[in-house]
Design a protein around this motif. Structure first.
Motif, PDB file in Angstrom:
ATOM      1  N   MET A   1      -5.592 -51.897  32.668  1.00 44.64           N
ATOM      2  CA  MET A   1      -6.803 -51.152  32.407  1.00 44.64           C
ATOM      3  C   MET A   1      -6.746 -49.815  33.145  1.00 44.64           C
ATOM      4  N   VAL A   2      -7.319 -48.818  32.535  1.00 42.57           N
ATOM      5  CA  VAL A   2      -7.468 -47.518  33.166  1.00 42.57           C
ATOM      6  C   VAL A   2      -8.913 -47.421  33.643  1.00 42.57           C
ATOM      7  N   LEU A   3      -9.078 -47.237  34.944  1.00 38.83           N
ATOM      8  CA  LEU A   3     -10.395 -47.230  35.565  1.00 38.83           C
ATOM      9  C   LEU A   3     -10.716 -45.848  36.103  1.00 38.83           C
ATOM     10  N   THR A   4     -11.983 -45.489  36.033  1.00 43.10           N
ATOM     11  CA  THR A   4     -12.478 -44.276  36.679  1.00 43.10           C
ATOM     12  C   THR A   4     -13.542 -44.702  37.668  1.00 43.10           C
ATOM     13  N   VAL A   5     -13.371 -44.273  38.912  1.00 46.97           N
ATOM     14  CA  VAL A   5     -14.336 -44.594  39.970  1.00 46.97           C
ATOM     15  C   VAL A   5     -14.883 -43.301  40.563  1.00 46.97           C
ATOM     16  N   ARG A   6     -16.094 -43.402  41.095  1.00 48.97           N
ATOM     17  CA  ARG A   6     -16.697 -42.289  41.833  1.00 48.97           C
ATOM     18  C   ARG A   6     -16.814 -42.707  43.290  1.00 48.97           C
ATOM     19  N   TYR A   7     -16.294 -41.875  44.175  1.00 46.73           N
ATOM     20  CA  TYR A   7     -16.355 -42.131  45.610  1.00 46.73           C
ATOM     21  C   TYR A   7     -17.704 -41.655  46.142  1.00 46.73           C
ATOM     22  N   HIS A   8     -18.431 -42.528  46.819  1.00 49.95           N
ATOM     23  CA  HIS A   8     -19.765 -42.187  47.304  1.00 49.95           C
ATOM     24  C   HIS A   8     -19.755 -41.168  48.429  1.00 49.95           C
ATOM     25  N   ASP A   9     -18.702 -41.147  49.236  1.00 53.99           N
ATOM     26  CA  ASP A   9     -18.683 -40.216  50.368  1.00 53.99           C
ATOM     27  C   ASP A   9     -18.498 -38.769  49.940  1.00 53.99           C
ATOM     28  N   THR A  10     -17.828 -38.536  48.795  1.00 56.78           N
ATOM     29  CA  THR A  10     -17.558 -37.166  48.347  1.00 56.78           C
ATOM     30  C   THR A  10     -18.150 -36.837  46.982  1.00 56.78           C
ATOM     31  N   GLY A  11     -18.426 -37.864  46.172  1.00 59.28           N
ATOM     32  CA  GLY A  11     -18.878 -37.631  44.801  1.00 59.28           C
ATOM     33  C   GLY A  11     -17.732 -37.379  43.840  1.00 59.28           C
ATOM     34  N   VAL A  62     -17.380 -47.270  46.269  1.00 57.81           N
ATOM     35  CA  VAL A  62     -17.115 -46.620  44.988  1.00 57.81           C
ATOM     36  C   VAL A  62     -18.019 -47.231  43.926  1.00 57.81           C
ATOM     37  N   THR A  63     -18.229 -46.481  42.858  1.00 57.53           N
ATOM     38  CA  THR A  63     -18.902 -46.997  41.675  1.00 57.53           C
ATOM     39  C   THR A  63     -17.915 -46.929  40.525  1.00 57.53           C
ATOM     40  N   LEU A  64     -17.790 -48.006  39.777  1.00 60.27           N
ATOM     41  CA  LEU A  64     -16.946 -47.993  38.594  1.00 60.27           C
ATOM     42  C   LEU A  64     -17.677 -47.219  37.506  1.00 60.27           C
ATOM     43  N   VAL A  65     -17.072 -46.131  37.057  1.00 58.06           N
ATOM     44  CA  VAL A  65     -17.673 -45.271  36.049  1.00 58.06           C
ATOM     45  C   VAL A  65     -17.268 -45.714  34.654  1.00 58.06           C
ATOM     46  N   ASP A  66     -15.978 -46.042  34.477  1.00 53.88           N
ATOM     47  CA  ASP A  66     -15.465 -46.383  33.150  1.00 53.88           C
ATOM     48  C   ASP A  66     -14.244 -47.280  33.299  1.00 53.88           C
ATOM     49  N   ALA A  67     -14.025 -48.117  32.302  1.00 56.97           N
ATOM     50  CA  ALA A  67     -12.845 -48.983  32.251  1.00 56.97           C
ATOM     51  C   ALA A  67     -12.429 -49.108  30.793  1.00 56.97           C
ATOM     52  N   VAL A  68     -11.200 -48.696  30.496  1.00 56.21           N
ATOM     53  CA  VAL A  68     -10.692 -48.778  29.127  1.00 56.21           C
ATOM     54  C   VAL A  68      -9.271 -49.324  29.148  1.00 56.21           C
ATOM     55  N   PRO A  69      -8.880 -50.032  28.091  1.00 58.36           N
ATOM     56  CA  PRO A  69      -7.489 -50.476  28.006  1.00 58.36           C
ATOM     57  C   PRO A  69      -6.543 -49.268  28.013  1.00 58.36           C
ATOM     58  N   TYR A  70      -5.355 -49.460  28.550  1.00 53.24           N
ATOM     59  CA  TYR A  70      -4.394 -48.373  28.689  1.00 53.24           C
ATOM     60  C   TYR A  70      -4.088 -47.700  27.359  1.00 53.24           C
ATOM     61  N   ASP A  71      -3.919 -48.473  26.289  1.00 50.30           N
ATOM     62  CA  ASP A  71      -3.593 -47.891  24.990  1.00 50.30           C
ATOM     63  C   ASP A  71      -4.740 -47.043  24.449  1.00 50.30           C
ATOM     64  N   VAL A  72      -5.975 -47.402  24.747  1.00 47.95           N
ATOM     65  CA  VAL A  72      -7.122 -46.593  24.341  1.00 47.95           C
ATOM     66  C   VAL A  72      -7.126 -45.301  25.141  1.00 47.95           C
ATOM     67  N   HIS A  73      -6.801 -45.375  26.423  1.00 52.69           N
ATOM     68  CA  HIS A  73      -6.695 -44.183  27.266  1.00 52.69           C
ATOM     69  C   HIS A  73      -5.655 -43.228  26.716  1.00 52.69           C
ATOM     70  N   LEU A  74      -4.506 -43.751  26.303  1.00 62.68           N
ATOM     71  CA  LEU A  74      -3.437 -42.921  25.758  1.00 62.68           C
ATOM     72  C   LEU A  74      -3.870 -42.226  24.477  1.00 62.68           C
ATOM     73  N   ALA A  75      -4.697 -42.918  23.689  1.00 67.99           N
ATOM     74  CA  ALA A  75      -5.152 -42.357  22.421  1.00 67.99           C
ATOM     75  C   ALA A  75      -6.256 -41.308  22.626  1.00 67.99           C
ATOM     76  N   GLY A  76      -6.797 -41.239  23.855  1.00 69.44           N
ATOM     77  CA  GLY A  76      -7.836 -40.270  24.144  1.00 69.44           C
ATOM     78  C   GLY A  76      -9.207 -40.704  23.675  1.00 69.44           C
ATOM     79  N   VAL A  77      -9.379 -41.996  23.441  1.00 67.29           N
ATOM     80  CA  VAL A  77     -10.663 -42.529  22.997  1.00 67.29           C
ATOM     81  C   VAL A  77     -11.276 -43.288  24.161  1.00 67.29           C
ATOM     82  N   SER A  78     -12.569 -43.086  24.413  1.00 74.39           N
ATOM     83  CA  SER A  78     -13.232 -43.876  25.461  1.00 74.39           C
ATOM     84  C   SER A  78     -14.602 -44.292  25.018  1.00 74.39           C
TER      85      SER A  78
END
Length: 78
Positions: A1-11, A62-78
Motif C-alpha cells: 500500500m502507498v500511504l500518505t501521513v501528516r506529521y503533527h509536529d510540522t504539518g 501522525v494522521t493517515l491522510v490516504d492509503a491506496v494500493p501500489y498499482d493505483v498509485h502508479l496509475a495516478g488514481v486516488s
C-alpha cells in the motif's frame, strides 16, 4: 500500500510505500511494517491519528491522510 501521513509536529506530509525494505520502487520511499512508523499506521483508516516512539525515544504523532494500493498509485488514481 502507498500511504500518505501528516506529521503533527510540522504539518508536513509524506507519501511512502509500506512494504519490505529492499523492494524500492522508483523514487518512492519504502518503510517496513516493522519500522516504528509502519507499525503505527498498519491497520489505520484515513483520518485516524496514531502515535509512536522514534528510535531516539521521542514521541511522534501522525494522521493517515490516504492509503491506496501500489498499482493505483502508479496509475495516478486516488
Amino acid at each position: 500500500m502507498v500511504l500518505t501521513v501528516r506529521y503533527h509536529d510540522t504539518g508536513d506530509t509524506e507519501t511512502f510505500l509500506l512494504g519490505a525494505r529492499g523492494a524500492e520502487h522508483g523514487d518512492i520511499e519504502v518503510y517496513s511494517p516493522r519500522s516504528p512508523l509502519g507499525a503505527a499506521v498498519t491497520g489505520a483508516l484515513p483520518g485516524e491519528q496514531r502515535s509512536f516512539t522514534l528510535p531516539g525515544g521521542a514521541p511522534l504523532t501522525v494522521t493517515l491522510v490516504d492509503a491506496v494500493p501500489y498499482d493505483v498509485h502508479l496509475a495516478g488514481v486516488s
